[in-house]
Scaffold this motif. Structure first.
Motif, PDB file in Angstrom:
ATOM      1  N   LEU A 118      13.130  16.791  -6.178  1.00 60.22           N
ATOM      2  CA  LEU A 118      12.738  17.684  -5.087  1.00 60.22           C
ATOM      3  C   LEU A 118      13.850  18.667  -4.727  1.00 60.22           C
ATOM      4  N   PHE A 119      15.061  18.169  -4.583  1.00 56.82           N
ATOM      5  CA  PHE A 119      16.168  19.007  -4.144  1.00 56.82           C
ATOM      6  C   PHE A 119      16.933  19.542  -5.348  1.00 56.82           C
ATOM      7  N   PRO A 120      17.537  20.696  -5.221  1.00 59.43           N
ATOM      8  CA  PRO A 120      18.339  21.236  -6.338  1.00 59.43           C
ATOM      9  C   PRO A 120      19.596  20.395  -6.566  1.00 59.43           C
ATOM     10  N   LEU A 121      20.178  20.522  -7.750  1.00 64.73           N
ATOM     11  CA  LEU A 121      21.355  19.724  -8.092  1.00 64.73           C
ATOM     12  C   LEU A 121      22.543  20.038  -7.196  1.00 64.73           C
ATOM     13  N   GLN A 175       0.818  -1.213   0.000  1.00 65.33           N
ATOM     14  CA  GLN A 175       0.000   0.000   0.000  1.00 65.33           C
ATOM     15  C   GLN A 175       0.854   1.266   0.000  1.00 65.33           C
ATOM     16  N   CYS A 176       2.088   1.149   0.493  1.00 61.30           N
ATOM     17  CA  CYS A 176       2.985   2.318   0.480  1.00 61.30           C
ATOM     18  C   CYS A 176       3.276   2.762  -0.946  1.00 61.30           C
ATOM     19  N   ASP A 177       3.259   1.811  -1.887  1.00 60.10           N
ATOM     20  CA  ASP A 177       3.502   2.154  -3.284  1.00 60.10           C
ATOM     21  C   ASP A 177       2.462   3.150  -3.784  1.00 60.10           C
ATOM     22  N   LYS A 178       1.181   2.959  -3.442  1.00 58.85           N
ATOM     23  CA  LYS A 178       0.121   3.871  -3.887  1.00 58.85           C
ATOM     24  C   LYS A 178       0.253   5.237  -3.209  1.00 58.85           C
ATOM     25  N   ILE A 179       0.593   5.223  -1.935  1.00 58.39           N
ATOM     26  CA  ILE A 179       0.752   6.496  -1.220  1.00 58.39           C
ATOM     27  C   ILE A 179       1.915   7.290  -1.808  1.00 58.39           C
ATOM     28  N   PHE A 180       2.986   6.595  -2.151  1.00 56.13           N
ATOM     29  CA  PHE A 180       4.152   7.300  -2.688  1.00 56.13           C
ATOM     30  C   PHE A 180       3.886   7.834  -4.090  1.00 56.13           C
ATOM     31  N   SER A 181       2.992   7.182  -4.831  1.00 52.58           N
ATOM     32  CA  SER A 181       2.603   7.733  -6.135  1.00 52.58           C
ATOM     33  C   SER A 181       1.963   9.105  -5.963  1.00 52.58           C
ATOM     34  N   PHE A 182       1.163   9.259  -4.913  1.00 49.14           N
ATOM     35  CA  PHE A 182       0.578  10.566  -4.597  1.00 49.14           C
ATOM     36  C   PHE A 182       1.676  11.586  -4.277  1.00 49.14           C
ATOM     37  N   VAL A 183       2.691  11.154  -3.550  1.00 52.52           N
ATOM     38  CA  VAL A 183       3.808  12.057  -3.218  1.00 52.52           C
ATOM     39  C   VAL A 183       4.525  12.501  -4.486  1.00 52.52           C
ATOM     40  N   GLU A 184       4.733  11.558  -5.430  1.00 53.90           N
ATOM     41  CA  GLU A 184       5.413  11.901  -6.679  1.00 53.90           C
ATOM     42  C   GLU A 184       4.596  12.875  -7.519  1.00 53.90           C
ATOM     43  N   GLU A 185       3.298  12.690  -7.561  1.00 54.29           N
ATOM     44  CA  GLU A 185       2.449  13.545  -8.384  1.00 54.29           C
ATOM     45  C   GLU A 185       2.400  14.981  -7.869  1.00 54.29           C
ATOM     46  N   ASN A 186       2.628  15.175  -6.577  1.00 53.96           N
ATOM     47  CA  ASN A 186       2.530  16.508  -5.979  1.00 53.96           C
ATOM     48  C   ASN A 186       3.904  17.119  -5.698  1.00 53.96           C
ATOM     49  N   VAL A 187       4.901  16.727  -6.493  1.00 58.97           N
ATOM     50  CA  VAL A 187       6.239  17.262  -6.251  1.00 58.97           C
ATOM     51  C   VAL A 187       6.276  18.774  -6.472  1.00 58.97           C
ATOM     52  N   SER A 188       5.478  19.272  -7.412  1.00 57.35           N
ATOM     53  CA  SER A 188       5.432  20.725  -7.613  1.00 57.35           C
ATOM     54  C   SER A 188       4.861  21.434  -6.394  1.00 57.35           C
ATOM     55  N   THR A 189       3.922  20.782  -5.695  1.00 52.19           N
ATOM     56  CA  THR A 189       3.373  21.368  -4.467  1.00 52.19           C
ATOM     57  C   THR A 189       4.431  21.431  -3.375  1.00 52.19           C
ATOM     58  N   TRP A 190       5.185  20.340  -3.233  1.00 49.99           N
ATOM     59  CA  TRP A 190       6.206  20.325  -2.175  1.00 49.99           C
ATOM     60  C   TRP A 190       7.309  21.351  -2.436  1.00 49.99           C
ATOM     61  N   LYS A 191       7.542  21.708  -3.702  1.00 53.63           N
ATOM     62  CA  LYS A 191       8.609  22.659  -4.027  1.00 53.63           C
ATOM     63  C   LYS A 191       8.136  24.109  -3.972  1.00 53.63           C
ATOM     64  N   SER A 192       6.862  24.320  -3.708  1.00 49.16           N
ATOM     65  CA  SER A 192       6.368  25.692  -3.614  1.00 49.16           C
ATOM     66  C   SER A 192       6.866  26.342  -2.328  1.00 49.16           C
ATOM     67  N   SER A 193       6.795  27.657  -2.295  1.00 49.02           N
ATOM     68  CA  SER A 193       7.330  28.406  -1.155  1.00 49.02           C
ATOM     69  C   SER A 193       6.592  28.096   0.148  1.00 49.02           C
ATOM     70  N   SER A 194       5.322  27.687   0.072  1.00 52.04           N
ATOM     71  CA  SER A 194       4.550  27.429   1.291  1.00 52.04           C
ATOM     72  C   SER A 194       4.970  26.135   1.980  1.00 52.04           C
ATOM     73  N   LEU A 213      12.726  14.090   3.308  1.00 46.91           N
ATOM     74  CA  LEU A 213      13.994  13.351   3.241  1.00 46.91           C
ATOM     75  C   LEU A 213      14.022  12.221   4.266  1.00 46.91           C
ATOM     76  N   ARG A 214      13.553  12.523   5.481  1.00 46.58           N
ATOM     77  CA  ARG A 214      13.518  11.483   6.522  1.00 46.58           C
ATOM     78  C   ARG A 214      12.519  10.381   6.145  1.00 46.58           C
ATOM     79  N   MET A 215      11.372  10.757   5.568  1.00 49.56           N
ATOM     80  CA  MET A 215      10.368   9.778   5.166  1.00 49.56           C
ATOM     81  C   MET A 215      10.921   8.852   4.082  1.00 49.56           C
ATOM     82  N   CYS A 216      11.640   9.410   3.094  1.00 50.81           N
ATOM     83  CA  CYS A 216      12.204   8.591   2.019  1.00 50.81           C
ATOM     84  C   CYS A 216      13.300   7.666   2.542  1.00 50.81           C
ATOM     85  N   ASN A 217      14.110   8.154   3.445  1.00 53.68           N
ATOM     86  CA  ASN A 217      15.163   7.299   4.009  1.00 53.68           C
ATOM     87  C   ASN A 217      14.576   6.148   4.821  1.00 53.68           C
ATOM     88  N   ASP A 218      13.492   6.425   5.547  1.00 54.02           N
ATOM     89  CA  ASP A 218      12.833   5.344   6.291  1.00 54.02           C
ATOM     90  C   ASP A 218      12.258   4.292   5.344  1.00 54.02           C
TER      91      ASP A 218
END
Length: 654
Positions: free
Chosen positions: A159-162, A101-120, A130-135
């Motif tokens: 997500l992170f700059p080069l 089931q984590c696979d489906k949840i992470f698909s949601f995370v991937e689709e909203n990468v533009s949201t996570w990179k916004s200033s808010s 980063l901690r969530m991905c490492n876990d």
């Protein structure tokens, strides 16, 4: 309003908002409840996490979790939730659900990468992501969940700059804990036992059932016998691939060189001719784990060695490891120590072996040429990344210069060409007739200085013509009347020789007492190379006569013994030294400066250590030529720690 009451009100609003799939009920409850903004935000955050916990206990579907997280995102945009709340909810969900089931949840995370990179969200949630991905990576298997692990790595890269320092490995460290375990004891190996049984029973083969199923294709006519020696050398190379720095050690490099030559020779002779079978085997590997790719760490069982050599995917892994290792060894890495330098022989071997590896990749089906071109393209791209890291990883984002208020344009200061004349035919007046004439001799004065008629340095032939004629014994010119005795001529001759003659910088054992004697010797050498009117044979005869008659005047006495300087090492002396060296001849080889390629040939062609030591001395004699004297060999023996052998050699020579 008490916190418990706020919590219950927000929980009810969350239920209504989830049913309506809208965040308006939440915003309405937040605006109409009493209390300061900080308390209401904290209560709403706690209510969202509590509601999520109840849904996890109920074992709800993934869609319910995603709807709740989307509601929290809308709450952050509306200003009723803390910016960290969506990331806390994601962490709680991924920690509680199974990997399927984590696979489906992470698909949601991937689709909203533009949201996570916004200033808010970015500054508040990047560490949580980063901690969530490492876990997640710790829970996943690198062999069975290869695709999922790759998706996580790609998400972090997006997500992170080069220029993010945490993901660049700036100091070029290696994962030395990645140890490949294999059977290092021949007695416990099935190949070793199989070899002993063959010698005792005289059998030509082994039981087919131990190597695989009956449907496995038999080895082709180009196959080679698999023994424990090849098995050990093949898997020992993985130690160099995981830690390339040890290749700069001289003895480790010799081992790597020997093992690589044998393994690559086996891969070259053990070719895969059936391209269709290789395609089928590759497709079976891809579908072994269902829809994903099963990427396992190397299986090092002796029984699989023959099948692995027949597997095109396995061969490509090994050959690509060679190319990556060679690129690191020859590349300029900022954090390499000063001792990590390759010599000419090592660079030559790497270049030749790289060509062989690319040839083997092209010969490996399916689509070997396409795979080789792709591998070369990727390695070329790595060179750009390496250069970027050596420069300190500068940011790829170019900042705009700060806007400044327009200033009043200033008048351009005229250049000299504006008032001295621009046209080629224009005449420039310098205020004096003679200066004007000299200045206008040429339009471009720098080009005029480079003209051929400005060359005043004479040639060697013209300058030493008179000295060469005087050096001829047939002309019978006395020494006191020769031009080389003139100090002014000698000073100019030295300057000309330093510019035009290669003999000026050549080392010599002769030690001249004065300038005149040196110039006479140089004139004789130039007469042989620049014959004009005088025959070089007569000058050569005169040189020999001068050396016989006045050799003591040209050369100083040497403090060393002339016998030791000129006496070459005899065959009997080399036999005695080789017999005493025995298996320690490699220690002396480093002090004799014999090339590594010759050492490999000596070790491969001869098994007797005394013969190897004798071949080493012969190779040194061929390399040194006239310098292979007793004195040189004694000095090398003393430096290598064989003082007793050196003393015996001196005593026998006397």
């Amino acid at each position: 309003m008490p916190p418990s009451l706020l919590n219950s009100e927000f929980t009810a609003a969350i239920s209504v908002a989830l049913e309506a799939r809208n965040s308006k009920p939440l915003t309405h409850a937040f605006n109409h409840l009493h209390g300061n903004e900080t308390e209401k935000k904290s209560s709403l955050d706690q209510a969202l996490r509590g509601f999520l916990l109840s849904e996890i206990i109920k074992q709800s579907e993934s869609e319910e979790f995603l709807a709740l997280i989307s509601l929290s995102i809308d709450g952050v945009v509306e200003g009723v939730c803390s910016a960290t709340t969506p990331f806390l909810l994601l962490g709680d969900v991924l920690d509680s659900l199974p990997l399927a089931q984590c696979d489906k949840i992470f698909s949601f995370v991937e689709e909203n990468v533009s949201t996570w990179k916004s200033s808010s969200f970015y500054s508040a949630g990047k560490n949580y992501l980063l901690r969530m991905c490492n876990d997640l990576l710790r829970r996943l298997s690198k062999s069975q969940n290869t695709v999922f692990c790759g998706r996580i790595q790609l998400f972090l890269a997006r997500l992170f700059p080069l220029s993010e320092k945490s993901g660049l490995n700036l100091q070029s460290q290696f994962n030395v804990d990645n140890v490949t375990v294999f059977n290092e004891t021949e007695q416990e190996s099935t190949l070793g036992q199989q070899h002993s049984e063959e010698k005792e029973d005289g059998m030509d083969g082994v039981e087919e059932g131990e190597m695989g199923d009956e449907d496995e294709p038999a080895p082709t006519s180009t196959s080679v016998p698999i023994d424990y020696n090849l098995y050990r050398k093949f898997w020992t190379l993985q130690n160099y691939f995981r830690d390339p720095v040890q290749c700069y050690d001289k003895f480790s490099w010799m081992t790597f060189l020997k093992y690589s030559d044998e393994v690559l020779a086996v891969l070259k002779s053990y070719k895969l001719d059936d391209a269709q079978a290789s395609k089928q085997k590759l497709s079976e590997l891809r579908t072994a784990g269902g829809d994903g790719v099963y990427f396992t760490k190397f299986l090092t069982s002796e029984k699989l060695m023959d099948l692995q050599l027949s597997d095109s995917n396995f061969r490509r892994h090994i050959l690509m490891q060679y190319l990556i290792l060679f690129q690191y060894l020859k590349g300029q890495v900022k954090f390499k120590s000063s001792s990590c330098v390759l010599n000419d022989d090592q660079c030559t071997w790497i270049d030749e072996t790289s060509k062989l590896v690319f040839q083997l990749i092209r010969e490996t089906p399916p689509e070997g040429d396409k795979f080789a071109a792709m591998a070369e393209h990727i390695l070329n791209k790595e060179e750009y990344w390496n250069s970027w890291k050596n420069e300190g990883c500068p940011s790829f984002v170019k900042e705009r210069p700060p806007e400044t208020k327009p200033t009043r344009p200033t008048r351009k200061r005229p250049s000299p060409k504006d008032f001295l004349g621009k046209a080629p035919g224009s005449k420039i007046f310098m205020g004096n007739d003679e200066l004007t004439r000299l200045w206008n001799l040429s339009h471009d004065n720098m080009e005029a200085c480079k003209s051929d008629n400005r060359e005043f340095v004479p040639s060697l032939e013209d300058f030493f013509e008179e000295a060469i004629e005087q050096a001829d014994p047939a002309n019978m010119v006395e020494d006191e009347y020769k031009v080389v005795r003139n100090s002014n001529y000698g000073w100019r001759a030295l300057r000309l020789l330093s510019r035009r003659s290669p003999h000026f910088f050549q080392p010599t054992n002769q030690q001249f007492k004065n300038l005149e004697d040196y110039l006479e010797n140089m004139v004789i050498k130039l007469a042989k190379e620049l014959p004009k009117d005088l025959p070089s044979e007569e000058i050569k005869t005169g040189e020999e006569d001068d050396e016989d008659e006045s050799g003591d005047n040209l050369l100083k006495e040497s403090n060393d013994s002339p016998d030791m300087q000129s006496k070459l090492v005899s065959n009997e002396q080399m036999d005695e030294v080789a017999a005493k060296l025995g298996d320690q001849w490699k220690t002396l080889a480093t002090h004799l400066e014999v090339k590594a390629m010759e050492l490999r040939e000596i070790e491969g062609e001869n098994e007797d250590v005394e013969t190897q030591a004798k071949m080493l001395l012969l190779a040194w004699q061929d390399q040194a030529g006239n310098q292979a004297t007793v004195e040189s060999l004694v000095a090398a023996l003393n430096n290598a720690g064989f003082e007793s052998i050196a003393a015996d050699m001196l005593s026998s020579d006397e």
